[in-house]
Write a protein that holds these residues in place. Structure first.
Motif, PDB file in Angstrom:
ATOM      1  N   ALA A  69       2.538   8.908   2.161  1.00 12.23           N
ATOM      2  CA  ALA A  69       3.204   7.699   1.655  1.00 12.23           C
ATOM      3  C   ALA A  69       2.322   6.466   1.839  1.00 12.23           C
ATOM      4  O   ALA A  69       2.259   5.591   0.960  1.00 12.23           O
ATOM      5  CB  ALA A  69       4.532   7.510   2.394  1.00 12.23           C
ATOM      6  N   ALA A  70       1.596   6.415   2.939  1.00 15.75           N
ATOM      7  CA  ALA A  70       0.717   5.256   3.183  1.00 15.75           C
ATOM      8  C   ALA A  70      -0.385   5.176   2.132  1.00 15.75           C
ATOM      9  O   ALA A  70      -0.747   4.082   1.672  1.00 15.75           O
ATOM     10  CB  ALA A  70       0.117   5.355   4.585  1.00 15.75           C
ATOM     11  N   ARG A  73       0.950   3.547  -0.915  1.00 18.40           N
ATOM     12  CA  ARG A  73       0.978   2.074  -0.754  1.00 18.40           C
ATOM     13  C   ARG A  73      -0.417   1.489  -0.956  1.00 18.40           C
ATOM     14  O   ARG A  73      -0.615   0.451  -1.588  1.00 18.40           O
ATOM     15  CB  ARG A  73       1.466   1.692   0.648  1.00 18.40           C
ATOM     16  N   LEU A  74      -1.398   2.204  -0.435  1.00 17.66           N
ATOM     17  CA  LEU A  74      -2.780   1.721  -0.539  1.00 17.66           C
ATOM     18  C   LEU A  74      -3.235   1.716  -1.996  1.00 17.66           C
ATOM     19  O   LEU A  74      -3.850   0.758  -2.478  1.00 17.66           O
ATOM     20  CB  LEU A  74      -3.696   2.600   0.306  1.00 17.66           C
ATOM     21  N   ALA A  76      -1.406   1.391  -4.652  1.00 21.29           N
ATOM     22  CA  ALA A  76      -0.740   0.285  -5.364  1.00 21.29           C
ATOM     23  C   ALA A  76      -1.301  -1.063  -4.909  1.00 21.29           C
ATOM     24  O   ALA A  76      -1.553  -1.954  -5.730  1.00 21.29           O
ATOM     25  CB  ALA A  76       0.764   0.348  -5.096  1.00 21.29           C
ATOM     26  N   GLY A  77      -1.538  -1.189  -3.614  1.00 20.69           N
ATOM     27  CA  GLY A  77      -2.038  -2.465  -3.090  1.00 20.69           C
ATOM     28  C   GLY A  77      -3.421  -2.802  -3.627  1.00 20.69           C
ATOM     29  O   GLY A  77      -3.694  -3.944  -4.020  1.00 20.69           O
ATOM     30  N   PRO A 224      -1.047   5.284   8.308  1.00 24.00           N
ATOM     31  CA  PRO A 224      -0.322   4.033   8.034  1.00 24.00           C
ATOM     32  C   PRO A 224      -0.951   2.829   8.732  1.00 24.00           C
ATOM     33  O   PRO A 224      -1.093   1.755   8.140  1.00 24.00           O
ATOM     34  CB  PRO A 224       1.090   4.312   8.545  1.00 24.00           C
ATOM     35  N   ASP A 228      -2.395  -0.350   6.692  1.00 17.15           N
ATOM     36  CA  ASP A 228      -1.894  -1.717   6.946  1.00 17.15           C
ATOM     37  C   ASP A 228      -3.061  -2.656   7.262  1.00 17.15           C
ATOM     38  O   ASP A 228      -3.149  -3.761   6.729  1.00 17.15           O
ATOM     39  CB  ASP A 228      -0.906  -1.716   8.126  1.00 17.15           C
ATOM     40  N   LEU A 231      -5.158  -3.285   4.012  1.00 12.54           N
ATOM     41  CA  LEU A 231      -4.473  -4.174   3.056  1.00 12.54           C
ATOM     42  C   LEU A 231      -4.462  -5.609   3.580  1.00 12.54           C
ATOM     43  O   LEU A 231      -4.617  -6.563   2.812  1.00 12.54           O
ATOM     44  CB  LEU A 231      -3.052  -3.666   2.796  1.00 12.54           C
ATOM     45  N   SER A 237      -0.452  -7.172   0.969  1.00  5.98           N
ATOM     46  CA  SER A 237       0.713  -7.086   1.869  1.00  5.98           C
ATOM     47  C   SER A 237       0.580  -5.788   2.684  1.00  5.98           C
ATOM     48  O   SER A 237      -0.069  -4.863   2.210  1.00  5.98           O
ATOM     49  CB  SER A 237       1.996  -7.012   1.042  1.00  5.98           C
TER      50      SER A 237
END
Ligand code: APR
Length: 237
Positions: A69-70, A73-74, A76-77, A224, A228, A231, A237
């Motif tokens: 999942a992380a 996010r990466l 998309a970020g 994750p 974080d 990003l 974010s």
């Protein structure tokens, strides 16, 4: 930023899918030369089908974890800021896709696909497979195989992978022992081009000495945290 991420069995370990070379790993319990080569399939197709049917059922029952999942996010970020994540996996499970990854390069093929050795037709196939299975395209039986890369076969998408390595600003390996080439050679290639490298793994891999930085720990915690941080660094974010 163009980020190249290489994943291995370790990213799916906490989803309940075994790795290959850890204690209790798949190749510690089974002989890959008897189950994961074209010769083995020709000689003992029923044994090979039984082995991969079991693995396919395991993947169906597994769920993506926080590390998969992380990476979504990466992806998309980075895209939101004009960057790009090239996600290359050695894994044949579909957990990256089921987590929501939009582009996954499976260099060792995909367990949830099959291919007919007679006509070459490939297709999604989550169910069991046997020598009795007729190819939906050419009708022939006995030649339907898991669409994975076996030992002695050429990994897939090597040109696209080479281009992505050449364009990378950062190379990250996650959950791989660095035991199998050509994937294990990617870090040396990008290092030679002066690209920074980072290893995320439970323990130092066989190629740990080639990485500029490393984070050791379970992927569901380490990935994750890494995402974080990256990003934040790249203004996201
Ligand atoms: N979190 C992070 N890393 C982990 C975890 C975890 N929870 N559990 C295990 N690992 C690490 C191990 O420390 C090991 O370095 O994952 C790595 C798994 O290594 P292998 O079992 O060798 O798997 P992999 O590197 O993906 O194998 C490469 O070999 O047999 C072929 O085709 C097969 O794609 C596979 C290739």
């Amino acid at each position: 930023m163009n980020l190249f991420v290489l994943t291995g069995a370790g990213i799916s370990a906490e989803s309940g899918l075994g790795t290959f070379r850890d204690p209790g790993g798949l190749w510690r319990r089974f002989d890959p030369m008897r189950l994961a080569t074209p010769e083995a399939f020709a000689a003992e197709p029923d044994e090979v089908h039984a082995f991969y049917n079991l693995r396919r059922r395991g993947v169906r029952e597994a769920a993506p974890n926080a590390a998969h999942a992380a990476l979504v996010r990466l992806e998309a970020g980075l895209a939101a800021r004009g960057g790009h994540l090239f996600l290359c996996t050695q894994n044949v499970d579909d957990l990256h896709e089921r987590a929501g990854a939009r582009a996954v390069t499976h260099m060792h093929g995909e367990l949830m696909r099959v291919r007919c050795t007679a006509c070459g037709e490939g297709r999604p196939w989550p169910e069991d497979l046997s020598v009795e299975t007729a190819c939906p395209s050419c009708g022939r039986r006995g030649g339907m195989r898991p669409d994975v890369v076996w030992f002695g076969e050429v990994p897939l998408h090597l040109d696209a992978i080479a281009d992505a390595l050449d364009e990378a600003d950062l190379f990250v390996a996650i959950g791989t022992s660095g035991a199998v080439y050509p994937a294990a050679g990617f870090v040396a290639r990008v290092r030679g081009a002066g690209i920074p490298t980072h290893e995320i793994n439970l323990a130092p891999s066989d190629t740990a000495g080639l990485f500029d930085a490393a984070t050791y720990g379970p992927a569901t915690r380490a990935v994750p945290a890494f995402v974080d941080g990256l990003l934040r660094e790249t203004g996201g974010s």
